[in-house]
Design a protein around this motif. Sequence first.
Motif, PDB file in Angstrom:
ATOM      1  N   LYS A  17      14.985  45.542  33.378  1.00  0.00           N
ATOM      2  CA  LYS A  17      14.639  46.295  34.592  1.00  0.00           C
ATOM      3  C   LYS A  17      14.212  45.314  35.675  1.00  0.00           C
ATOM      4  CE  LYS A  17      11.795  49.720  33.717  1.00  0.00           C
ATOM      5  NZ  LYS A  17      10.814  50.634  33.093  1.00  0.00           N
ATOM      6  N   THR A  21      16.414  48.722  39.349  1.00  0.00           N
ATOM      7  CA  THR A  21      17.700  48.820  38.670  1.00  0.00           C
ATOM      8  C   THR A  21      17.523  48.547  37.179  1.00  0.00           C
ATOM      9  OG1 THR A  21      18.770  48.007  40.682  1.00  0.00           O
ATOM     10  CG2 THR A  21      20.087  47.988  38.684  1.00  0.00           C
ATOM     11  N   TYR A  23      19.604  47.505  33.686  1.00  0.00           N
ATOM     12  CA  TYR A  23      20.818  46.899  33.138  1.00  0.00           C
ATOM     13  C   TYR A  23      20.767  47.046  31.622  1.00  0.00           C
ATOM     14  CZ  TYR A  23      20.627  44.661  37.714  1.00  0.00           C
ATOM     15  OH  TYR A  23      20.538  44.430  39.056  1.00  0.00           O
ATOM     16  N   SER A  56      15.080  55.990  33.319  1.00  0.00           N
ATOM     17  CA  SER A  56      16.246  56.396  34.087  1.00  0.00           C
ATOM     18  C   SER A  56      16.935  57.532  33.340  1.00  0.00           C
ATOM     19  CB  SER A  56      17.192  55.197  34.282  1.00  0.00           C
ATOM     20  OG  SER A  56      18.266  55.530  35.131  1.00  0.00           O
ATOM     21  N   LEU A  62      24.984  53.853  37.938  1.00  0.00           N
ATOM     22  CA  LEU A  62      25.695  53.343  39.113  1.00  0.00           C
ATOM     23  C   LEU A  62      27.093  52.866  38.755  1.00  0.00           C
ATOM     24  CD1 LEU A  62      22.758  51.253  40.591  1.00  0.00           C
ATOM     25  CD2 LEU A  62      23.489  53.553  41.290  1.00  0.00           C
ATOM     26  N   THR A 112      24.951  49.750  34.409  1.00  0.00           N
ATOM     27  CA  THR A 112      23.939  49.492  35.423  1.00  0.00           C
ATOM     28  C   THR A 112      23.525  50.828  36.000  1.00  0.00           C
ATOM     29  OG1 THR A 112      24.961  47.364  35.975  1.00  0.00           O
ATOM     30  CG2 THR A 112      23.406  48.275  37.571  1.00  0.00           C
ATOM     31  N   ALA A 114      20.256  53.110  38.323  1.00  0.00           N
ATOM     32  CA  ALA A 114      19.048  53.105  39.136  1.00  0.00           C
ATOM     33  C   ALA A 114      17.901  53.697  38.321  1.00  0.00           C
ATOM     34  CB  ALA A 114      19.259  53.926  40.408  1.00  0.00           C
TER      35      ALA A 114
END
Length: 117
Positions: A17, A21, A23, A56, A62, A112, A114
């Motif tokens: 994080k 964002t 990942y 998330s 994304l 990926t 948000a």
Amino acid sequence: MTIERIHTTDRLSRIVKHNGTVYLCGQTAGQEEWDIAEQTRQCLTKIDTLLNEAGSNSDSILSVTIYIRDMKDFAAMNEVWDAWFADRAKPARACVEARMARPIVLVEMSVTAALAD
């Protein structure tokens, strides 16, 4: 600059994080008895679980890069993908044929997303 790494091993972090964002490392679900459809379902379930753990969710994805062992499985993978994303926001996506690290792995997904508001 704050970077949070979750589920870190000597080789990788499953979740990273940074700056709003999330990942995820490549997600696989290789079981010898699973076909491409089941491996795709299992990958998407793992992605959903990791995104929730990171703060998330699947609506905040994304982009996704999909690695598929053989493009002959593209339609079957897309059938599961389309059903899973039917009522969700659609991310940017790339799909490429790739040699996998283990022969039983038919699909791998790198995500990926948000952070959820």
